[in-house]
Scaffold this motif. Structure first.
Motif, mmCIF file in Angstrom:
data_model
loop_
_atom_site.group_PDB
_atom_site.id
_atom_site.type_symbol
_atom_site.label_atom_id
_atom_site.label_comp_id
_atom_site.label_asym_id
_atom_site.label_seq_id
_atom_site.Cartn_x
_atom_site.Cartn_y
_atom_site.Cartn_z
ATOM 1 N N UNK A 1 0.840 -1.203 0.000
ATOM 2 C CA UNK A 1 0.000 0.000 0.000
ATOM 3 C C UNK A 1 0.875 1.254 0.000
ATOM 4 N N UNK A 2 1.918 1.272 0.816
ATOM 5 C CA UNK A 2 2.838 2.411 0.838
ATOM 6 C C UNK A 2 3.472 2.630 -0.535
ATOM 7 N N UNK A 3 3.868 1.532 -1.170
ATOM 8 C CA UNK A 3 4.513 1.643 -2.483
ATOM 9 C C UNK A 3 3.562 2.240 -3.512
ATOM 10 N N UNK A 4 2.320 1.834 -3.462
ATOM 11 C CA UNK A 4 1.352 2.400 -4.411
ATOM 12 C C UNK A 4 1.117 3.877 -4.130
ATOM 13 N N UNK A 5 1.003 4.246 -2.862
ATOM 14 C CA UNK A 5 0.786 5.647 -2.506
ATOM 15 C C UNK A 5 1.955 6.533 -2.931
ATOM 16 N N UNK A 6 3.156 5.986 -2.945
ATOM 17 C CA UNK A 6 4.359 6.747 -3.313
ATOM 18 C C UNK A 6 4.687 6.655 -4.798
ATOM 19 N N UNK A 7 3.864 5.957 -5.566
ATOM 20 C CA UNK A 7 4.103 5.845 -6.999
ATOM 21 C C UNK A 7 5.179 4.852 -7.383
ATOM 22 N N UNK A 8 5.556 3.985 -6.451
ATOM 23 C CA UNK A 8 6.581 2.983 -6.745
ATOM 24 C C UNK A 8 5.988 1.752 -7.425
ATOM 25 N N UNK A 9 4.692 1.594 -7.338
ATOM 26 C CA UNK A 9 3.963 0.610 -8.135
ATOM 27 C C UNK A 9 2.608 1.197 -8.483
#
Length: 277
Positions: free
Chosen positions: A132-140
């Motif tokens: 979830x963090x990765x999606x929020x940061x645009x990493x996925x």
């Protein structure tokens, strides 16, 4: 002739019905020339879906060395088998470094097998927090989940989080033993998920079955199911080109033909699905 495309569920992205898997020659070390040639040949032939995993030896690094300016042309995916947030974030950092990209199109929770896995992944400090963090940061861009041992465990995952995609086995042995086609695919369709097939050729064991005439019918069987695409790992360019030709000429398999293939495989289903407990 181009490779047909289908919509990857609620991601809204159209991808080729054949994807390049991260196994075969890509799941090695020290074969940079062969792996790079295979990846670029796949893109030359029109494949737009490319897959790897943190657990797949040098696969991610092969992609990073080969893609370069072609990164923008593909839907790039990888996976983490970590069950906790800290481990998953460490995997993601390594994945992005290896693949020489600032983001994945799809990051997947890899190979969920047990109820303990489920509790670890979705509990406090579990891996899903990293996704979830990765999606929020645009990493996925999107989040997926994979499994090939127990369909009920994969169903449990789909009940715990709103995943965008699911990767699961799709082959004519499925209806006869712990069927992902029956237990997971309908639920994934109800949720609007992209459904990606794997183990289409029983890890190559299809050629040992009575009445075997080639791999083509097994790919046709898989793509005749309500799925988006399949991923195939290839040992060399000849295998890759054979699979691309199958995909380009794909015609849906009639119900009676699917039934006959299921009946022929059924006596061997449990043995073929050795990767399930």
């Amino acid at each position: 002739m181009s490779i047909p495309k289908r919509r990857l569920g609620k991601t809204g992205v159209d991808v080729t019905i054949l994807g390049l898997g991260g196994e075969g020659v890509l799941r090695t070390y020290g074969h940079d020339r062969e792996a790079g040639a295979l990846i670029n040949r796949a893109l030359d032939l029109g494949i737009t879906y490319c897959e790897s995993a943190r657990a797949y030896s040098g696969s991610e690094s092969y992609y990073g060395k080969a893609l370069k300016e072609r990164r923008k042309d593909i839907f790039l995916t990888s996976k983490s088998h970590a069950r906790d947030k800290r481990g998953a974030l460490a995997h993601l950092h390594e994945t992005l470094k290896n693949m020489k990209t600032d983001h994945l199109d799809l990051w997947q929770v890899h190979d969920v097998r047990t109820a303990e896995d489920v509790e670890d992944i979705f509990g406090e400090g579990g891996a899903i927090e990293a996704f979830v963090d990765a999606r929020e940061k645009g990493l996925t861009r999107f989040i997926g989940v994979t499994g090939h041992h127990d369909p009920l465990i994969l169903r449990a995952c789909l009940g715990r989080f709103d995943f965008d995609t699911v990767l699961l086995p799709v082959n004519p042995g499925e209806p006869s033993y712990k069927s992902f086609l029956q237990e997971v695919v309908p639920l994934a369709l109800d949720k609007g998920m992209g459904i990606i097939g794997m183990k289409v050729y029983f890890r190559g064991l299809a050629e040992k079955l009575p009445g075997y005439t080639g791999m083509g019918p097994y790919l046709r069987f898989a793509l005749s199911q309500p799925i988006t695409n399949v991923v195939i790992g290839c040992d060399d360019a000849a295998q890759l080109e054979e699979n691309v030709n199958f995909a380009r000429s794909f015609k849906a398999m009639a119900e009676d033909e699917r039934g006959e293939l299921i009946r022929r495989v059924s006596p061997f289903a449990r043995e073929l699905m050795f990767y399930k407990p």
